[in-house]
Design a protein around this motif. Structure first.
Motif, PDB file in Angstrom:
ATOM      1  N   GLY A  23       3.467   0.731  -5.706  1.00 47.45           N
ATOM      2  CA  GLY A  23       4.277  -0.478  -5.798  1.00 47.45           C
ATOM      3  C   GLY A  23       3.727  -1.652  -5.008  1.00 47.45           C
ATOM      4  O   GLY A  23       4.108  -2.799  -5.237  1.00 47.45           O
ATOM      5  N   GLU A  24       2.793  -1.398  -4.075  1.00 49.59           N
ATOM      6  CA  GLU A  24       2.183  -2.462  -3.273  1.00 49.59           C
ATOM      7  C   GLU A  24       1.044  -3.162  -4.000  1.00 49.59           C
ATOM      8  O   GLU A  24       0.554  -4.195  -3.546  1.00 49.59           O
ATOM      9  CB  GLU A  24       1.652  -1.897  -1.945  1.00 49.59           C
ATOM     10  CG  GLU A  24       2.723  -1.281  -1.076  1.00 49.59           C
ATOM     11  CD  GLU A  24       3.794  -2.270  -0.664  1.00 49.59           C
ATOM     12  OE1 GLU A  24       3.433  -3.413  -0.303  1.00 49.59           O
ATOM     13  OE2 GLU A  24       4.984  -1.923  -0.743  1.00 49.59           O
ATOM     14  N   LEU A  25       0.608  -2.626  -5.117  1.00 48.50           N
ATOM     15  CA  LEU A  25      -0.539  -3.172  -5.856  1.00 48.50           C
ATOM     16  C   LEU A  25      -0.059  -4.239  -6.837  1.00 48.50           C
ATOM     17  O   LEU A  25       0.000  -4.041  -8.042  1.00 48.50           O
ATOM     18  CB  LEU A  25      -1.281  -2.040  -6.579  1.00 48.50           C
ATOM     19  CG  LEU A  25      -1.770  -0.904  -5.681  1.00 48.50           C
ATOM     20  CD1 LEU A  25      -2.332   0.229  -6.514  1.00 48.50           C
ATOM     21  CD2 LEU A  25      -2.776  -1.411  -4.677  1.00 48.50           C
ATOM     22  N   LYS A  26       0.284  -5.396  -6.321  1.00 53.42           N
ATOM     23  CA  LYS A  26       0.960  -6.462  -7.072  1.00 53.42           C
ATOM     24  C   LYS A  26       0.158  -7.011  -8.249  1.00 53.42           C
ATOM     25  O   LYS A  26       0.734  -7.549  -9.182  1.00 53.42           O
ATOM     26  CB  LYS A  26       1.326  -7.622  -6.140  1.00 53.42           C
ATOM     27  CG  LYS A  26       2.152  -7.232  -4.947  1.00 53.42           C
ATOM     28  CD  LYS A  26       3.498  -6.712  -5.343  1.00 53.42           C
ATOM     29  CE  LYS A  26       4.325  -6.469  -4.085  1.00 53.42           C
ATOM     30  NZ  LYS A  26       5.324  -5.483  -4.273  1.00 53.42           N
ATOM     31  N   MET A  27      -1.169  -6.919  -8.217  1.00 52.55           N
ATOM     32  CA  MET A  27      -2.004  -7.459  -9.297  1.00 52.55           C
ATOM     33  C   MET A  27      -2.284  -6.418 -10.393  1.00 52.55           C
ATOM     34  O   MET A  27      -2.958  -6.726 -11.373  1.00 52.55           O
ATOM     35  CB  MET A  27      -3.335  -7.968  -8.739  1.00 52.55           C
ATOM     36  CG  MET A  27      -3.196  -9.102  -7.738  1.00 52.55           C
ATOM     37  SD  MET A  27      -2.359 -10.554  -8.404  1.00 52.55           S
ATOM     38  CE  MET A  27      -3.628 -11.201  -9.458  1.00 52.55           C
ATOM     39  N   LEU A  28      -1.763  -5.211 -10.238  1.00 52.80           N
ATOM     40  CA  LEU A  28      -2.067  -4.123 -11.165  1.00 52.80           C
ATOM     41  C   LEU A  28      -1.589  -4.449 -12.580  1.00 52.80           C
ATOM     42  O   LEU A  28      -0.435  -4.817 -12.792  1.00 52.80           O
ATOM     43  CB  LEU A  28      -1.408  -2.829 -10.671  1.00 52.80           C
ATOM     44  CG  LEU A  28      -2.042  -1.529 -11.131  1.00 52.80           C
ATOM     45  CD1 LEU A  28      -3.480  -1.420 -10.653  1.00 52.80           C
ATOM     46  CD2 LEU A  28      -1.244  -0.344 -10.632  1.00 52.80           C
ATOM     47  N   LYS A  29      -2.516  -4.306 -13.537  1.00 50.12           N
ATOM     48  CA  LYS A  29      -2.206  -4.543 -14.947  1.00 50.12           C
ATOM     49  C   LYS A  29      -2.192  -3.248 -15.745  1.00 50.12           C
ATOM     50  O   LYS A  29      -1.480  -3.131 -16.725  1.00 50.12           O
ATOM     51  CB  LYS A  29      -3.228  -5.498 -15.563  1.00 50.12           C
ATOM     52  CG  LYS A  29      -3.144  -6.904 -15.023  1.00 50.12           C
ATOM     53  CD  LYS A  29      -4.169  -7.802 -15.694  1.00 50.12           C
ATOM     54  CE  LYS A  29      -4.073  -9.214 -15.152  1.00 50.12           C
ATOM     55  NZ  LYS A  29      -5.099 -10.090 -15.768  1.00 50.12           N
TER      56      LYS A  29
END
Length: 187
Positions: free
Chosen positions: A138-144
């Motif tokens: 959930g901390e990987l805000k740029m994850l697509k």
């Protein structure tokens, strides 16, 4: 190119693969080993600091560095079926430019806390992994793209809802998946 084992698949001849890997290593600072290679020792610190890509598909690795200090690294590929390989908690502290990570077939009872430093990570593949708590994703805000194909995940964490840029969540072949909390996917 050679005919592959399955329909529509091709293989690269060993000589061509070796040539392409040597050019990539020399010109683009890529650390790539072919499948099945034994990695006894990691490259020198100055080589890793210039490294833009690491690809270790099905290599026999005795261990990973405590911190992978590769400030220019963008893709990191590590397929590994060896359940004894330990992923150090601080491994990704020195890889802040990482955009793609594929750690298929790795045993991850807990995700390394250094994943939180990967602010540019867009693609994360944990296919076939032995997974435990993955709430840190959930901390990987740029994850697509998040691929968990064939992983043994039981519960999709509520934190997945924080991934507002997520375009693909692949949960195929997860017979152990029992719980998807309400409203997580709608976020």
């Amino acid at each position: 190119l050679l005919e592959g084992g399955a329909d529509g698949m091709v293989k690269m001849h060993d000589v061509l693969h070796y040539f392409a890997a040597s050019v990539a290593s020399r010109d683009h600072r890529v650390f790539a080993l072919s499948s099945g290679t034994v990695l006894r020792e990691w490259p020198a610190k100055d080589m890793l600091e210039q490294c833009s890509a690491i690809s270790l598909p099905a290599c026999k690795i005795s261990g990973l560095p405590e911190v992978l200090n590769c400030p220019k690294l963008e893709p990191f590929i590590l397929y590994n079926a060896d359940p004894s390989l330990k992923i150090p908690d601080c491994l990704f502290k020195g890889t802040k430019t990482l955009q793609l990570m594929d750690m298929s077939d790795v045993q991850l009872p807990t995700l390394p806390s250094s994943l939180q430093f990967l602010e540019k990570l867009q693609t994360l593949c944990l296919d076939g992994c032995g997974l435990g708590d993955i709430a840190l994703i959930g901390e990987l805000k740029m994850l697509k793209v998040l691929s968990l194909i064939g992983s043994n995940i039981v519960r999709l964490p509520r934190e997945i809802g924080k991934l507002t840029r997520l375009q693909l969540l692949d949960l195929r072949d997860n017979p152990t998946l029992e719980i998807i909390p309400p409203n997580v996917l709608s976020c």
